[in-house]
Design an enzyme around this catalytic site. Sequence first.
Site, short mmCIF file in Angstrom:
data_model
loop_
_atom_site.label_atom_id
_atom_site.label_comp_id
_atom_site.label_asym_id
_atom_site.label_seq_id
_atom_site.Cartn_x
_atom_site.Cartn_y
_atom_site.Cartn_z
N ILE A 13 79.58 0.02 14.76
CA ILE A 13 78.50 -0.91 15.12
C ILE A 13 77.46 -0.11 15.88
O ILE A 13 77.57 0.08 17.09
CB ILE A 13 79.03 -2.10 15.93
CG1 ILE A 13 80.05 -2.89 15.09
CG2 ILE A 13 77.87 -3.01 16.33
CD1 ILE A 13 80.59 -4.11 15.76
N HIS A 14 76.48 0.36 15.16
CA HIS A 14 75.41 1.16 15.75
C HIS A 14 74.24 0.25 16.11
O HIS A 14 74.37 -0.98 16.11
CB HIS A 14 75.00 2.30 14.81
CG HIS A 14 74.63 1.84 13.44
ND1 HIS A 14 73.37 1.43 13.12
CD2 HIS A 14 75.37 1.72 12.31
CE1 HIS A 14 73.34 1.07 11.84
NE2 HIS A 14 74.55 1.23 11.33
N ALA A 15 73.10 0.80 16.43
CA ALA A 15 71.98 0.04 17.00
C ALA A 15 71.50 -1.12 16.13
O ALA A 15 71.28 -2.22 16.64
CB ALA A 15 70.81 0.98 17.30
N PRO A 17 72.99 -2.99 13.52
CA PRO A 17 73.85 -4.17 13.47
C PRO A 17 74.06 -4.81 14.84
O PRO A 17 74.16 -6.03 14.96
CB PRO A 17 75.16 -3.67 12.88
CG PRO A 17 75.11 -2.19 12.93
CD PRO A 17 73.67 -1.81 12.99
N ALA A 18 74.08 -4.01 15.89
CA ALA A 18 74.22 -4.56 17.24
C ALA A 18 73.03 -5.45 17.57
O ALA A 18 73.19 -6.55 18.11
CB ALA A 18 74.35 -3.44 18.27
#
Length: 91
Positions: A13-15, A17-18
Amino acid sequence: MERTFKVIAENGIHARPATNLVNLAMRFESDIWLVANDRSVDMKSIMGVMSLGIYKAAKFTVRVKGYDAEEALEAISALLFTENLGIVVNE
């Protein structure tokens, strides 16, 4: 209410999708927490979500409490699948 997921994406969960998760969570009045790595953070906080460091093969739980909890949990689950974030529900 809660539902557990497992990350299958290489980048976790990178930037992006976060950010999508936080923006969706903010639409609901319910309290929404993201639980991973023995920690719980407010899913309405981008810094909180990013601080969890959820990587490939990690399991995490979305926990929701409030009057629109069911709607929130269903919307978050749908986002995790329809946005092709590489996340699947643990059965």
